[in-house]
Design a protein around this motif. Sequence first.
Motif, PDB file in Angstrom:
ATOM      1  N   TYR A  26       0.832  -1.199   0.000  1.00 40.90           N
ATOM      2  CA  TYR A  26       0.000   0.000   0.000  1.00 40.90           C
ATOM      3  C   TYR A  26       0.870   1.254   0.000  1.00 40.90           C
ATOM      4  CZ  TYR A  26      -3.466   3.470   1.296  1.00 40.90           C
ATOM      5  OH  TYR A  26      -4.260   4.583   1.316  1.00 40.90           O
ATOM      6  N   GLY A  27       1.911   1.265   0.800  1.00 36.86           N
ATOM      7  CA  GLY A  27       2.801   2.421   0.850  1.00 36.86           C
ATOM      8  C   GLY A  27       3.516   2.654  -0.475  1.00 36.86           C
ATOM      9  N   ALA A  28       3.957   1.577  -1.099  1.00 33.26           N
ATOM     10  CA  ALA A  28       4.628   1.713  -2.392  1.00 33.26           C
ATOM     11  C   ALA A  28       3.664   2.249  -3.443  1.00 33.26           C
ATOM     12  CB  ALA A  28       5.191   0.366  -2.828  1.00 33.26           C
ATOM     13  N   ASP A  29       2.426   1.767  -3.432  1.00 32.65           N
ATOM     14  CA  ASP A  29       1.422   2.242  -4.383  1.00 32.65           C
ATOM     15  C   ASP A  29       1.100   3.711  -4.141  1.00 32.65           C
ATOM     16  OD1 ASP A  29      -0.501   1.881  -6.499  1.00 32.65           O
ATOM     17  OD2 ASP A  29      -2.058   1.970  -4.937  1.00 32.65           O
ATOM     18  N   LEU A  30       0.998   4.084  -2.889  1.00 33.57           N
ATOM     19  CA  LEU A  30       0.717   5.475  -2.539  1.00 33.57           C
ATOM     20  C   LEU A  30       1.839   6.391  -3.014  1.00 33.57           C
ATOM     21  CD1 LEU A  30      -1.223   7.372  -1.057  1.00 33.57           C
ATOM     22  CD2 LEU A  30       0.068   6.922   1.026  1.00 33.57           C
ATOM     23  N   LYS A  31       3.082   5.974  -2.812  1.00 29.73           N
ATOM     24  CA  LYS A  31       4.222   6.778  -3.234  1.00 29.73           C
ATOM     25  C   LYS A  31       4.251   6.917  -4.752  1.00 29.73           C
ATOM     26  CE  LYS A  31       9.204   7.186  -3.019  1.00 29.73           C
ATOM     27  NZ  LYS A  31      10.456   6.601  -2.581  1.00 29.73           N
ATOM     28  N   THR A  32       3.993   5.831  -5.463  1.00 32.55           N
ATOM     29  CA  THR A  32       3.977   5.869  -6.922  1.00 32.55           C
ATOM     30  C   THR A  32       2.887   6.815  -7.424  1.00 32.55           C
ATOM     31  OG1 THR A  32       4.775   3.605  -7.000  1.00 32.55           O
ATOM     32  CG2 THR A  32       3.782   4.448  -8.992  1.00 32.55           C
ATOM     33  N   SER A  33       1.725   6.757  -6.812  1.00 32.31           N
ATOM     34  CA  SER A  33       0.626   7.638  -7.203  1.00 32.31           C
ATOM     35  C   SER A  33       0.995   9.101  -6.984  1.00 32.31           C
ATOM     36  CB  SER A  33      -0.634   7.302  -6.409  1.00 32.31           C
ATOM     37  OG  SER A  33      -1.058   6.004  -6.684  1.00 32.31           O
ATOM     38  N   GLN A  34       1.627   9.385  -5.851  1.00 36.49           N
ATOM     39  CA  GLN A  34       2.035  10.760  -5.570  1.00 36.49           C
ATOM     40  C   GLN A  34       3.076  11.240  -6.571  1.00 36.49           C
ATOM     41  OE1 GLN A  34       3.309  10.563  -1.497  1.00 36.49           O
ATOM     42  NE2 GLN A  34       1.262  10.906  -0.674  1.00 36.49           N
ATOM     43  N   GLU A  35       4.026  10.376  -6.921  1.00 41.07           N
ATOM     44  CA  GLU A  35       5.050  10.762  -7.887  1.00 41.07           C
ATOM     45  C   GLU A  35       4.425  11.038  -9.252  1.00 41.07           C
ATOM     46  OE1 GLU A  35       7.771   7.509  -7.694  1.00 41.07           O
ATOM     47  OE2 GLU A  35       8.851   8.336  -5.980  1.00 41.07           O
ATOM     48  N   ARG A  36       3.452  10.213  -9.666  1.00 36.01           N
ATOM     49  CA  ARG A  36       2.774  10.445 -10.944  1.00 36.01           C
ATOM     50  C   ARG A  36       2.036  11.778 -10.925  1.00 36.01           C
ATOM     51  NH1 ARG A  36      -0.235   5.128 -11.218  1.00 36.01           N
ATOM     52  NH2 ARG A  36       1.481   3.674 -11.329  1.00 36.01           N
ATOM     53  N   ALA A  37       1.369  12.083  -9.818  1.00 33.73           N
ATOM     54  CA  ALA A  37       0.637  13.338  -9.701  1.00 33.73           C
ATOM     55  C   ALA A  37       1.595  14.529  -9.774  1.00 33.73           C
ATOM     56  CB  ALA A  37      -0.150  13.368  -8.396  1.00 33.73           C
ATOM     57  N   GLN A  38       2.727  14.431  -9.117  1.00 35.34           N
ATOM     58  CA  GLN A  38       3.711  15.515  -9.168  1.00 35.34           C
ATOM     59  C   GLN A  38       4.240  15.694 -10.586  1.00 35.34           C
ATOM     60  OE1 GLN A  38       6.643  14.417  -6.275  1.00 35.34           O
ATOM     61  NE2 GLN A  38       5.521  15.306  -4.556  1.00 35.34           N
ATOM     62  N   GLU A  39       4.506  14.578 -11.275  1.00 32.28           N
ATOM     63  CA  GLU A  39       5.013  14.659 -12.651  1.00 32.28           C
ATOM     64  C   GLU A  39       3.964  15.295 -13.561  1.00 32.28           C
ATOM     65  OE1 GLU A  39       7.704  14.271 -15.795  1.00 32.28           O
ATOM     66  OE2 GLU A  39       7.980  14.156 -13.631  1.00 32.28           O
ATOM     67  N   ARG A  40       2.687  14.929 -13.387  1.00 27.98           N
ATOM     68  CA  ARG A  40       1.619  15.543 -14.196  1.00 27.98           C
ATOM     69  C   ARG A  40       1.540  17.039 -13.946  1.00 27.98           C
ATOM     70  NH1 ARG A  40      -2.762  12.494 -12.164  1.00 27.98           N
ATOM     71  NH2 ARG A  40      -1.671  10.540 -12.050  1.00 27.98           N
ATOM     72  N   LYS A  41       1.653  17.444 -12.676  1.00 24.83           N
ATOM     73  CA  LYS A  41       1.619  18.875 -12.356  1.00 24.83           C
ATOM     74  C   LYS A  41       2.795  19.597 -13.002  1.00 24.83           C
ATOM     75  CE  LYS A  41      -0.701  18.733  -7.876  1.00 24.83           C
ATOM     76  NZ  LYS A  41      -0.516  18.936  -6.418  1.00 24.83           N
ATOM     77  N   ARG A  42       3.964  18.971 -12.942  1.00 25.32           N
ATOM     78  CA  ARG A  42       5.151  19.596 -13.518  1.00 25.32           C
ATOM     79  C   ARG A  42       4.994  19.764 -15.028  1.00 25.32           C
ATOM     80  NH1 ARG A  42       9.589  18.512 -16.145  1.00 25.32           N
ATOM     81  NH2 ARG A  42       9.186  16.297 -16.353  1.00 25.32           N
ATOM     82  N   ILE A  43       4.466  18.760 -15.684  1.00 20.91           N
ATOM     83  CA  ILE A  43       4.314  18.812 -17.141  1.00 20.91           C
ATOM     84  C   ILE A  43       3.270  19.852 -17.533  1.00 20.91           C
ATOM     85  CG2 ILE A  43       3.476  17.501 -19.138  1.00 20.91           C
ATOM     86  CD1 ILE A  43       4.912  15.075 -17.955  1.00 20.91           C
TER      87      ILE A  43
END
Length: 94
Positions: A26-43
């Motif tokens: 669950y923690g790994a999935d949560l971290k991956t989701s957060q990283e994807r969201a940050q990358e989308r915001k950056r783009i």
Amino acid sequence: MVALPTVRRWILTGSVTAITVTGALYGADLKTSQERAQERKRITALSANEKISQYEAVIEEWERTRKELERKLENFHARKEGREVGEGDRRMSR
């Protein structure tokens, strides 16, 4: 028959293991989701020129990779043909 404390120990061990594995996943999935969201915001925050330059960099990397793969394929074919010719010559000289 197995003693009650032994059964209780195995159940407790299995439960702790299951909770630990579930939490890690669950923690790994949560971290991956957060990283994807940050990358989308950056783009989405990039300007058009920055996006274009990023796409050009990706295209250049793909072209470099393609050229390297083509070179490796040519070397492979050259070695393959060289071996076949060499084997044929050896057979003829026997």
